[in-house]
Scaffold this motif. Structure first.
Motif, PDB file in Angstrom:
ATOM      1  N   ARG A 121      83.120 -18.896  15.386  1.00 17.53           N
ATOM      2  CA  ARG A 121      82.900 -17.516  15.801  1.00 17.53           C
ATOM      3  C   ARG A 121      81.984 -16.759  14.835  1.00 17.53           C
ATOM      4  O   ARG A 121      81.651 -15.598  15.082  1.00 17.53           O
ATOM      5  CB  ARG A 121      84.236 -16.779  15.903  1.00 17.53           C
ATOM      6  CG  ARG A 121      85.166 -17.332  16.988  1.00 17.53           C
ATOM      7  CD  ARG A 121      86.528 -16.667  16.923  1.00 17.53           C
ATOM      8  NE  ARG A 121      87.436 -17.178  17.943  1.00 17.53           N
ATOM      9  CZ  ARG A 121      87.707 -16.553  19.094  1.00 17.53           C
ATOM     10  NH1 ARG A 121      87.135 -15.379  19.347  1.00 17.53           N
ATOM     11  NH2 ARG A 121      88.537 -17.067  19.972  1.00 17.53           N
ATOM     12  N   LEU A 122      81.584 -17.382  13.741  1.00 18.81           N
ATOM     13  CA  LEU A 122      80.784 -16.711  12.720  1.00 18.81           C
ATOM     14  C   LEU A 122      79.303 -16.723  13.086  1.00 18.81           C
ATOM     15  O   LEU A 122      78.746 -17.759  13.429  1.00 18.81           O
ATOM     16  CB  LEU A 122      80.990 -17.383  11.364  1.00 18.81           C
ATOM     17  CG  LEU A 122      80.319 -16.705  10.163  1.00 18.81           C
ATOM     18  CD1 LEU A 122      80.982 -15.369   9.871  1.00 18.81           C
ATOM     19  CD2 LEU A 122      80.403 -17.616   8.935  1.00 18.81           C
ATOM     20  N   ASP A 123      78.682 -15.548  12.987  1.00 16.78           N
ATOM     21  CA  ASP A 123      77.233 -15.430  13.158  1.00 16.78           C
ATOM     22  C   ASP A 123      76.668 -14.745  11.926  1.00 16.78           C
ATOM     23  O   ASP A 123      77.324 -13.898  11.311  1.00 16.78           O
ATOM     24  CB  ASP A 123      76.906 -14.620  14.417  1.00 16.78           C
ATOM     25  CG  ASP A 123      75.422 -14.689  14.778  1.00 16.78           C
ATOM     26  OD1 ASP A 123      74.746 -15.641  14.351  1.00 16.78           O
ATOM     27  OD2 ASP A 123      74.941 -13.790  15.495  1.00 16.78           O
ATOM     28  N   TYR A 124      75.465 -15.093  11.570  1.00  9.39           N
ATOM     29  CA  TYR A 124      74.783 -14.444  10.448  1.00  9.39           C
ATOM     30  C   TYR A 124      73.286 -14.556  10.685  1.00  9.39           C
ATOM     31  O   TYR A 124      72.820 -15.409  11.458  1.00  9.39           O
ATOM     32  CB  TYR A 124      75.160 -15.104   9.107  1.00  9.39           C
ATOM     33  CG  TYR A 124      74.929 -16.604   9.069  1.00  9.39           C
ATOM     34  CD1 TYR A 124      73.692 -17.137   8.706  1.00  9.39           C
ATOM     35  CD2 TYR A 124      75.955 -17.475   9.418  1.00  9.39           C
ATOM     36  CE1 TYR A 124      73.483 -18.509   8.685  1.00  9.39           C
ATOM     37  CE2 TYR A 124      75.757 -18.851   9.399  1.00  9.39           C
ATOM     38  CZ  TYR A 124      74.520 -19.352   9.031  1.00  9.39           C
ATOM     39  OH  TYR A 124      74.316 -20.712   9.027  1.00  9.39           O
ATOM     40  N   GLY A 125      72.540 -13.654  10.054  1.00 15.57           N
ATOM     41  CA  GLY A 125      71.101 -13.678  10.281  1.00 15.57           C
ATOM     42  C   GLY A 125      70.379 -12.630   9.478  1.00 15.57           C
ATOM     43  O   GLY A 125      70.902 -12.101   8.487  1.00 15.57           O
ATOM     44  N   VAL A 126      69.166 -12.293   9.909  1.00 17.43           N
ATOM     45  CA  VAL A 126      68.292 -11.375   9.173  1.00 17.43           C
ATOM     46  C   VAL A 126      67.953 -10.162  10.034  1.00 17.43           C
ATOM     47  O   VAL A 126      67.930 -10.229  11.265  1.00 17.43           O
ATOM     48  CB  VAL A 126      66.997 -12.080   8.723  1.00 17.43           C
ATOM     49  CG1 VAL A 126      67.310 -13.153   7.687  1.00 17.43           C
ATOM     50  CG2 VAL A 126      66.259 -12.698   9.917  1.00 17.43           C
ATOM     51  N   ASN A 127      67.692  -9.038   9.359  1.00 20.66           N
ATOM     52  CA  ASN A 127      67.308  -7.788  10.006  1.00 20.66           C
ATOM     53  C   ASN A 127      65.980  -7.294   9.457  1.00 20.66           C
ATOM     54  O   ASN A 127      65.658  -7.522   8.285  1.00 20.66           O
ATOM     55  CB  ASN A 127      68.342  -6.678   9.735  1.00 20.66           C
ATOM     56  CG  ASN A 127      69.718  -7.001  10.246  1.00 20.66           C
ATOM     57  OD1 ASN A 127      69.874  -7.580  11.314  1.00 20.66           O
ATOM     58  ND2 ASN A 127      70.740  -6.604   9.492  1.00 20.66           N
TER      59      ASN A 127
END
Length: 211
Positions: free
Chosen positions: A161-167
């Motif tokens: 369920r984990l999401d991560y990324g860049v902004n």
């Protein structure tokens, strides 16, 4: 005498920093889509409009450089048109709407560029970490839980369920209370436990009111 003086100085610095920091609420909307790791034959992906809302925190807005974080409810997903007569005949529809509902923590660093007395442009970059509290796929009148292996075995099944990324984005700071912002976010985590890979993509427009 030195120890009480150090404690007093630390307290004054902390109080000043806190006084310069601002809390607020943010509401906005996403143009959300999903990127697959490979082209899916007979599948057309379309963006969907999804909500974003939550609490935000800005550090030290009295100076050009600031840090922005918070806790947001952020929904992401896509709409898939499937060119398959069997799917259309079985479900009565050829469109699948996929949505993930995340509790998300962004951390961005921005820089204010003054334009007049009460207006500033603030580009920012950073990243995010999110936890999906819900994942749904809707076909016709039937809704599947993407985190249930039995329900979603023929769809985009997911275990992590984990999401991560860049902004990356741009804020327009109006006076001391209003911020209008636009942002692009790209997820780096694979939301599918099978091939092809599934990554989130969102373009967000938001309005923040600072207290």
């Amino acid at each position: 005498m030195k120890k009480p003086l150090i404690i007093l100085l630390f307290s004054l610095i902390s109080a000043t920093t806190f006084a310069q920091s601002r809390f607020g609420v943010k509401v906005g909307g996403n143009m959300a889509n999903i990127k697959f790791g490979e082209t899916l034959p007979g599948v057309e992906l379309k963006s969907i409009f999804t909500p974003q809302a939550g609490l935000v925190y800005y550090s030290n807005l009295s100076k050009p450089l600031f840090v922005q974080t918070g806790l947001l409810f952020n929904q992401k997903g896509t709409s898939m048109n499937i060119d398959d007569p069997i799917v259309s005949a079985f479900f009565g529809d050829s469109k699948i709407k996929v949505t993930y509902s995340f509790v998300e923590l962004p951390i961005n660093v921005g820089y204010q560029i003054p334009v007049g007395d009460n207006f500033a442009i603030a580009p920012f970059v950073g990243g995010f970490v999110g936890y999906a509290v819900m994942g749904k796929a809707k076909i016709g009148s039937i809704t599947y839980d993407l985190f249930d292996d039995e329900e979603a075995e023929d769809l985009i099944s997911a275990k992590d369920r984990l999401d991560y990324g860049v902004n990356a984005g741009l804020g327009f700071h109006i006076g001391k209370r209003l911020i209008i912002s636009g942002q692009y976010s790209h997820g780096l985590a694979n939301l599918s436990d099978e091939d092809p890979k599934v990554n989130t993509q969102t373009i967000t427009a938001g309005l923040t009111f600072l207290f």
